[in-house]
Design a protein around this motif. Sequence first.
Motif, PDB file in Angstrom:
ATOM      1  N   ASP A 115      21.765  21.878  -0.325  1.00 47.28           N
ATOM      2  CA  ASP A 115      21.477  20.764   0.579  1.00 47.28           C
ATOM      3  C   ASP A 115      19.965  20.619   0.765  1.00 47.28           C
ATOM      4  OD1 ASP A 115      21.990  18.645   2.260  1.00 47.28           O
ATOM      5  OD2 ASP A 115      22.248  19.889   4.039  1.00 47.28           O
ATOM      6  N   PHE A 116      19.268  20.472  -0.341  1.00 47.59           N
ATOM      7  CA  PHE A 116      17.828  20.251  -0.358  1.00 47.59           C
ATOM      8  C   PHE A 116      17.557  18.877  -0.974  1.00 47.59           C
ATOM      9  CE2 PHE A 116      17.804  25.062  -1.168  1.00 47.59           C
ATOM     10  CZ  PHE A 116      17.776  25.353   0.197  1.00 47.59           C
ATOM     11  N   PRO A 117      16.360  18.346  -0.811  1.00 45.79           N
ATOM     12  CA  PRO A 117      16.078  17.027  -1.383  1.00 45.79           C
ATOM     13  C   PRO A 117      16.250  16.986  -2.900  1.00 45.79           C
ATOM     14  CG  PRO A 117      14.391  17.632   0.200  1.00 45.79           C
ATOM     15  CD  PRO A 117      15.232  18.856  -0.011  1.00 45.79           C
ATOM     16  N   VAL A 118      16.691  15.838  -3.385  1.00 45.18           N
ATOM     17  CA  VAL A 118      16.724  15.524  -4.810  1.00 45.18           C
ATOM     18  C   VAL A 118      15.616  14.509  -5.066  1.00 45.18           C
ATOM     19  CG1 VAL A 118      18.073  14.467  -6.669  1.00 45.18           C
ATOM     20  CG2 VAL A 118      19.196  15.959  -4.997  1.00 45.18           C
ATOM     21  N   TYR A 119      14.795  14.754  -6.074  1.00 41.64           N
ATOM     22  CA  TYR A 119      13.671  13.872  -6.393  1.00 41.64           C
ATOM     23  C   TYR A 119      13.911  13.244  -7.759  1.00 41.64           C
ATOM     24  CZ  TYR A 119      11.548  16.764  -2.756  1.00 41.64           C
ATOM     25  OH  TYR A 119      11.291  17.438  -1.575  1.00 41.64           O
ATOM     26  N   ALA A 120      13.757  11.918  -7.860  1.00 39.56           N
ATOM     27  CA  ALA A 120      14.012  11.235  -9.130  1.00 39.56           C
ATOM     28  C   ALA A 120      12.938  10.181  -9.385  1.00 39.56           C
ATOM     29  CB  ALA A 120      15.395  10.592  -9.117  1.00 39.56           C
ATOM     30  N   LEU A 121      12.399  10.191 -10.602  1.00 39.57           N
ATOM     31  CA  LEU A 121      11.371   9.244 -11.029  1.00 39.57           C
ATOM     32  C   LEU A 121      11.825   8.528 -12.290  1.00 39.57           C
ATOM     33  CD1 LEU A 121       8.224  11.510 -10.515  1.00 39.57           C
ATOM     34  CD2 LEU A 121       8.806   9.482  -9.163  1.00 39.57           C
TER      35      LEU A 121
ATOM     36  N   ALA B 246       0.250  -0.545 -12.837  1.00 39.65           N
ATOM     37  CA  ALA B 246      -1.123  -0.654 -13.335  1.00 39.65           C
ATOM     38  C   ALA B 246      -2.103   0.189 -12.540  1.00 39.65           C
ATOM     39  CB  ALA B 246      -1.564  -2.116 -13.332  1.00 39.65           C
ATOM     40  N   ALA B 247      -1.762   0.532 -11.296  1.00 36.64           N
ATOM     41  CA  ALA B 247      -2.647   1.356 -10.475  1.00 36.64           C
ATOM     42  C   ALA B 247      -2.377   2.843 -10.664  1.00 36.64           C
ATOM     43  CB  ALA B 247      -2.492   0.984  -9.002  1.00 36.64           C
ATOM     44  N   GLY B 248      -1.390   3.186 -11.476  1.00 37.03           N
ATOM     45  CA  GLY B 248      -1.131   4.593 -11.776  1.00 37.03           C
ATOM     46  C   GLY B 248      -0.024   5.226 -10.969  1.00 37.03           C
ATOM     47  N   TYR B 249       0.695   4.430 -10.164  1.00 38.82           N
ATOM     48  CA  TYR B 249       1.758   5.002  -9.328  1.00 38.82           C
ATOM     49  C   TYR B 249       3.094   5.007 -10.069  1.00 38.82           C
ATOM     50  CZ  TYR B 249      -1.428   4.994  -5.399  1.00 38.82           C
ATOM     51  OH  TYR B 249      -2.491   5.250  -4.578  1.00 38.82           O
ATOM     52  N   ALA B 250       3.869   6.055  -9.841  1.00 33.53           N
ATOM     53  CA  ALA B 250       5.177   6.201 -10.481  1.00 33.53           C
ATOM     54  C   ALA B 250       6.233   5.396  -9.726  1.00 33.53           C
ATOM     55  CB  ALA B 250       5.563   7.673 -10.536  1.00 33.53           C
TER      56      ALA B 250
ATOM     57  N   PRO C  11       4.833   8.660  -6.481  1.00 29.93           N
ATOM     58  CA  PRO C  11       5.631   7.444  -6.314  1.00 29.93           C
ATOM     59  C   PRO C  11       5.014   6.507  -5.270  1.00 29.93           C
ATOM     60  CG  PRO C  11       6.686   9.285  -5.208  1.00 29.93           C
ATOM     61  CD  PRO C  11       5.509   9.856  -5.947  1.00 29.93           C
ATOM     62  N   ARG C  12       5.213   5.220  -5.482  1.00 29.28           N
ATOM     63  CA  ARG C  12       4.725   4.224  -4.521  1.00 29.28           C
ATOM     64  C   ARG C  12       5.761   4.100  -3.402  1.00 29.28           C
ATOM     65  NH1 ARG C  12       0.906   0.213  -4.319  1.00 29.28           N
ATOM     66  NH2 ARG C  12       0.208   0.637  -6.445  1.00 29.28           N
ATOM     67  N   LEU C  13       5.618   4.962  -2.401  1.00 30.49           N
ATOM     68  CA  LEU C  13       6.544   4.997  -1.275  1.00 30.49           C
ATOM     69  C   LEU C  13       5.986   4.253  -0.081  1.00 30.49           C
ATOM     70  CD1 LEU C  13       7.347   8.806  -1.588  1.00 30.49           C
ATOM     71  CD2 LEU C  13       8.886   6.941  -2.226  1.00 30.49           C
ATOM     72  N   ARG C  14       6.867   3.742   0.754  1.00 32.96           N
ATOM     73  CA  ARG C  14       6.426   3.133   2.010  1.00 32.96           C
ATOM     74  C   ARG C  14       6.009   4.237   2.979  1.00 32.96           C
ATOM     75  NH1 ARG C  14      11.479   0.802   1.657  1.00 32.96           N
ATOM     76  NH2 ARG C  14      12.045   1.910   3.561  1.00 32.96           N
ATOM     77  N   PRO C  15       5.056   3.941   3.868  1.00 31.26           N
ATOM     78  CA  PRO C  15       4.621   4.975   4.825  1.00 31.26           C
ATOM     79  C   PRO C  15       5.736   5.498   5.712  1.00 31.26           C
ATOM     80  CG  PRO C  15       3.021   3.186   4.735  1.00 31.26           C
ATOM     81  CD  PRO C  15       4.223   2.733   3.932  1.00 31.26           C
ATOM     82  N   ASP C  16       6.804   4.696   5.925  1.00 30.56           N
ATOM     83  CA  ASP C  16       7.889   5.134   6.800  1.00 30.56           C
ATOM     84  C   ASP C  16       8.992   5.880   6.041  1.00 30.56           C
ATOM     85  OD1 ASP C  16       8.654   2.853   5.415  1.00 30.56           O
ATOM     86  OD2 ASP C  16       9.926   2.086   7.031  1.00 30.56           O
ATOM     87  N   GLU C  17       8.834   6.050   4.733  1.00 31.70           N
ATOM     88  CA  GLU C  17       9.802   6.807   3.947  1.00 31.70           C
ATOM     89  C   GLU C  17       9.423   8.288   3.919  1.00 31.70           C
ATOM     90  OE1 GLU C  17      11.535   4.501   0.306  1.00 31.70           O
ATOM     91  OE2 GLU C  17       9.376   4.172   0.314  1.00 31.70           O
ATOM     92  N   PRO C  18      10.378   9.176   3.565  1.00 30.76           N
ATOM     93  CA  PRO C  18       9.996  10.567   3.302  1.00 30.76           C
ATOM     94  C   PRO C  18       8.976  10.595   2.164  1.00 30.76           C
ATOM     95  CG  PRO C  18      12.375  10.370   3.525  1.00 30.76           C
ATOM     96  CD  PRO C  18      11.839   8.967   3.490  1.00 30.76           C
TER      97      PRO C  18
ATOM     98  N   ALA D  76       0.851  -1.193   0.000  1.00 28.96           N
ATOM     99  CA  ALA D  76       0.000   0.000   0.000  1.00 28.96           C
ATOM    100  C   ALA D  76       0.884   1.238   0.000  1.00 28.96           C
ATOM    101  CB  ALA D  76      -0.903  -0.002   1.224  1.00 28.96           C
ATOM    102  N   PRO D  77       0.598   2.217  -0.837  1.00 30.68           N
ATOM    103  CA  PRO D  77       1.463   3.398  -0.922  1.00 30.68           C
ATOM    104  C   PRO D  77       1.328   4.303   0.294  1.00 30.68           C
ATOM    105  CG  PRO D  77      -0.474   3.682  -2.284  1.00 30.68           C
ATOM    106  CD  PRO D  77      -0.532   2.277  -1.771  1.00 30.68           C
TER     107      PRO D  77
END
Length: 329
Positions: free
Chosen positions: A242-248, A166-170, A114-121, A47-48
Amino acid sequence: MRAYGRRGWAALAAGVLAAATACSASGAPQPSPVAATVSVTPTPTTAPGVSLSEAANAFSEYILTDDLLRAAGDRRLAREITRDGRTDLANAEYASTRDRPARYAWGAPSFLVPRLRPDEPLWFTVVVPRDGRTAVLTFAKGTDWRLSSLSLLMPGEKLPEMKRDAAGYAETVGLDDKSVQISPRYVAPLHATIAERGPAGIAANLVAPGIYTTETAATIADNRTDAKTDGFRYDSIFTPADFPVYALRTVDGGALVQYSLLRTTSMTNVVFVNPFLPIPPDGRWALARDSYSHDTKIYETQQYVAALPPAAAATVIGYDGAITRANGT
C-alpha cells in the motif's frame, strides 16, 4: 497516487485480464545519456508544481545527506530522509550491517519531472549511475522531499524512451489509464500472481517471464518440494504494498511504472525429523535467536520498475529489495 489495497487483489486481477484481452484486440547537474533521447510535445501553459531546478536541488541535497549519514552510521536520521517502502529498506540496510552501510558513488543524473499541479501529490524521478549500475529513484514531497522508491536496472536492461514536453517536463500516466494493456494500478497485483504461480497464473500473458516473475515461481515450487522432503512446510506469498505507484508516459504510448511488493516466506516444522528450521543467511540479523524448531516467517520489501508497452506484456526491468524483519518460535 496509491497502489491497490492488500485485500481482494486476486479477484481484481481476473477482471483486469479480461479488460486487457479486449484492449489488445482493439545548479542542476548535467543530464546523463541514460535518458537523453525523448519525444517532445508542446509545452502546456500550466506552471508545474515541481520545477526542474527544485528537483535537481532536492536530489543533490539527498545524496549529500545520505552519504554523511552512512559515514556516521546514523540509522535514525536515515529513516527521516525516506518514506513509504524505502524507510523499511533503509532501516534494514543499517541494521543488517551493524550501522555500517555501504557508501555509494553517484554519476550525472537525468531528471524525469512530471508536470503536476501544485495541489496534486508532488514527486519526481531521477535516473542516475550508481557504482556502475543505473538507479531509478523517485522522491515524493510531504512537508519535505524524501526518497520513496529506488530500483536498479538489471544487467542488459535500459529505460524506454520517455515522453517530455518542449520545456523538458515528463507526462504522467493515470493509475486507471486504459491506453495501455495493463493500467498502472494493476501491475503490482498481476506481478504478485505470476511470482507465486508462474505460467499457471492469471497474469501469464500480461507479465513477461523473467528472474522476478516466472523464475521466482519456479524457485518457490522447488523450495516447497525440498522442504516437504525434509519434514517442513514451506510457502512464499506476494502482496501488493500500500505504497504509491508512479507511472510516466513513454514515447510509444506505454508507461514506465514503479511499484512495491511485500513478500512473506514461512516455514513450519511438521514431523520434526530435523530439529531446527533452515534460516536464510541474509535474514539472520533480523532474528533474535540463532535457531528455531517450530516455525519462522521472513518478511521482505521489494521495489520494482516495469516497462509497460501499450499493447504487450509488462516487463520487469529494475529491482531492489531486502529482508526487513523476521520472527520465529
